[in-house]
Scaffold this active site. Structure first.
Site, short mmCIF file in Angstrom:
data_model
loop_
_atom_site.label_atom_id
_atom_site.label_comp_id
_atom_site.label_asym_id
_atom_site.label_seq_id
_atom_site.Cartn_x
_atom_site.Cartn_y
_atom_site.Cartn_z
N ARG A 87 3.26 58.03 45.99
CA ARG A 87 2.99 57.02 45.29
C ARG A 87 1.30 57.24 44.97
O ARG A 87 0.74 56.63 44.27
CB ARG A 87 3.03 55.77 46.13
CG ARG A 87 2.65 54.60 45.32
CD ARG A 87 2.94 52.84 45.62
NE ARG A 87 3.83 52.87 46.89
CZ ARG A 87 3.65 52.92 48.20
NH1 ARG A 87 2.29 52.62 48.27
NH2 ARG A 87 4.50 52.82 49.14
N TYR B 122 -1.87 44.89 21.58
CA TYR B 122 -0.65 45.39 21.81
C TYR B 122 0.22 44.03 22.23
O TYR B 122 -0.37 43.55 23.40
CB TYR B 122 -0.56 46.62 22.89
CG TYR B 122 1.01 47.14 23.20
CD1 TYR B 122 1.80 47.57 22.14
CD2 TYR B 122 1.40 46.59 24.38
CE1 TYR B 122 3.03 47.78 22.83
CE2 TYR B 122 2.48 47.20 24.80
CZ TYR B 122 3.47 47.35 24.25
OH TYR B 122 4.64 47.84 24.46
N ASP C 76 -8.30 50.87 24.87
CA ASP C 76 -6.93 51.41 24.95
C ASP C 76 -6.81 52.51 23.54
O ASP C 76 -6.92 52.23 22.69
CB ASP C 76 -6.08 50.01 24.62
CG ASP C 76 -4.50 50.71 24.53
OD1 ASP C 76 -4.35 52.01 24.31
OD2 ASP C 76 -3.68 49.96 25.05
N LYS D 167 3.46 57.36 24.19
CA LYS D 167 3.41 57.46 22.94
C LYS D 167 2.95 59.09 22.53
O LYS D 167 3.67 59.81 22.78
CB LYS D 167 2.45 56.49 22.27
CG LYS D 167 2.49 55.11 22.89
CD LYS D 167 3.87 54.56 22.63
CE LYS D 167 4.13 53.36 23.20
NZ LYS D 167 3.07 52.08 23.36
#
Ligand SMILES: *Cc1c(COP(=O)(O)O)cnc(C)c1O
Length: 394
Positions: free
Chosen positions: A61, A114, A186, A211
């Site tokens: 993690r 977004y 972003d 993406k």
């Protein structure tokens, strides 16, 4: 240029950075470490690793050798000190925000975001008494005007999803520096090949690696890039203890594979999008095309200053409005009706009813995008085939 002063170019970095095959049995590709945990040679070594006094992994993690190669490569490509890869773009964003902000702090965000980023900012952060102010950051003066004593963070995309407005990163960074607020960009739409926000003064970059970075529509992932001190906090607080949005080693492996062709893909996405944007703009059924590679784009100069190329995302509106847009979407055959972007396949979607359904109609009007807007993620197919498909559907 002497050998020591020469720094490798984008493609070389994307293919080689942070990995030496000879240290891994000569394996050309970074090995895929499918392991949740890591053995310690002794109790003392385990304790030292947990205390951060000894190098080494403790639990996937917080770190994994395959993921670490991806992180060092993303940091190098964005020109940042360090990177953290996450399970999704939203995972990157929430890890960052929950790490850096506390009750009473304020965010200024661009008015066009977004959809799920907007949902987080508008509908959920206020539940934790984090104040979010939306402003039209396409004019940096609006950022200056929106600053408040509690402003800790300024968040923007550029170009904005879905309507392709641009935000001047350098101008906003200067305002943030004077206000002691952090600028987060972003960079999903551009990738570091087309735009490097950190070079322009931004403090942190976030990504949906789902993406273009992955580029093949086969995974979800995200990333945060910036100063090592902050990235460490986001890793050890945000992901380790707050949202747990760690990336799988397999997805990191696939992104490393995608990165090898990132510059080639972005060159092709852009080149095809430029041609299609002109074709669409010239068509009588089209009311407007929003694309930073067109002379009609209101911020064409900023695009040329800030972006290497205009990219692969096009937004358009048809003269017949929403009904015409729906019919257009139903008529395309090669383009795929789907959300997401940055894949080899051309994807077409209707933001108001899909990715941006998190904005209600009043919010859509207030934040500046119309119900008739169609978004196209231009893929890697042959231009002539896409042209025929899109113009045929019009
Ligand atoms: C897709 C996307 C996100 C969210 O990323 P996920 O990987 O889907 O969680 C954030 N920002 C932008 C600009 C996006 O396109």
């Amino acid at each position: 240029m002497t050998e020591s002063s020469h720094s490798p170019g984008f493609a070389t970095t994307a293919i080689h950075h942070g990995y030496d095959p000879l240290a891994h049995h000569g394996a050309l590709n970074p090995p895929l470490f499918l392991t949740s945990t890591y053995a310690f040679a002794s109790a003392a070594e385990g304790a030292a690793r947990f205390a951060g006094e000894a190098e080494g992994f403790v639990y996937s993690r917080v770190g994994n050798p395959t993921v670490a190669v991806l992180e060092s490569r993303l940091a190098a490509l964005e020109g940042g000190e360090a990177a953290l890869a996450t399970a999704s773009g939203v995972g990157a964003l929430t890890a960052l925000i929950w790490t850096l902000l506390k009750t009473g702090d304020g965010i200024i965000a661009d008015q066009m975001l977004y959809g799920c980023t907007f949902g987080l900012f508008e509908h959920h952060l206020p539940r934790f008494d984090i104040e979010v102010v939306f402003a039209d950051l396409t004019d940096p003066a609006n950022l200056q005007a929106a600053l408040r004593p509690n402003t800790r963070l300024v968040f923007t995309e550029t170009p904005t999803n879905p309507n392709m407005r641009l935000v001047d990163i350098a101008a906003c960074a200067e305002i943030c520096r004077r206000a002691d607020a952090r600028l987060v960009v972003d960079n999903t739409y551009c990738t570091p090949y087309l735009q490097r926000p950190l070079d322009l003064g931004a403090d942190l970059v976030t990504h949906s690696a789902t993406k273009y970075l992955g580029g093949h529509g086969d995974l979800l992932a995200g990333a945060v890039v910036g100063p090592k001190e902050i990235i460490d906090q986001v890793r050890f607080v945000g992901v380790k203890e707050l949202n747990g949005a760690c990336i799988s080693a397999f997805d990191a492996f696939l992104i490393l594979r995608g990165l090898k062709t990132l510059n080639l893909r972005m060159d092709r996405h852009s080149a095809t999008a430029v041609k299609l944007a002109h074709d669409l703009e010239a068509h009588p059924a089209v009311a407007a095309v929003y694309y930073p590679g067109l002379d009609s784009h209101k911020q064409r100069n900023l695009a040329q200053r800030q972006m290497r190329q205009p990219g692969g995302m096009i937004a358009l509106e048809l003269r017949g409005g929403l009904a015409a847009g729906r019919s257009f979407m139903d008529k395309v055959k090669l383009a795929t009706r789907a959300v997401s972007l940055g894949d080899a396949e051309t994807l077409i979607q209707h933001p108001a009813s899909m990715t941006h359904a998190t904005y209600d109609p009043a919010e859509r009007a207030r934040h500046g995008f119309t119900d008739g807007l169609i978004r196209i993620s231009v893929g890697l197919e042959d231009y002539e085939d896409l042209k025929q498909d899109l113009l045929g559907a019009l």
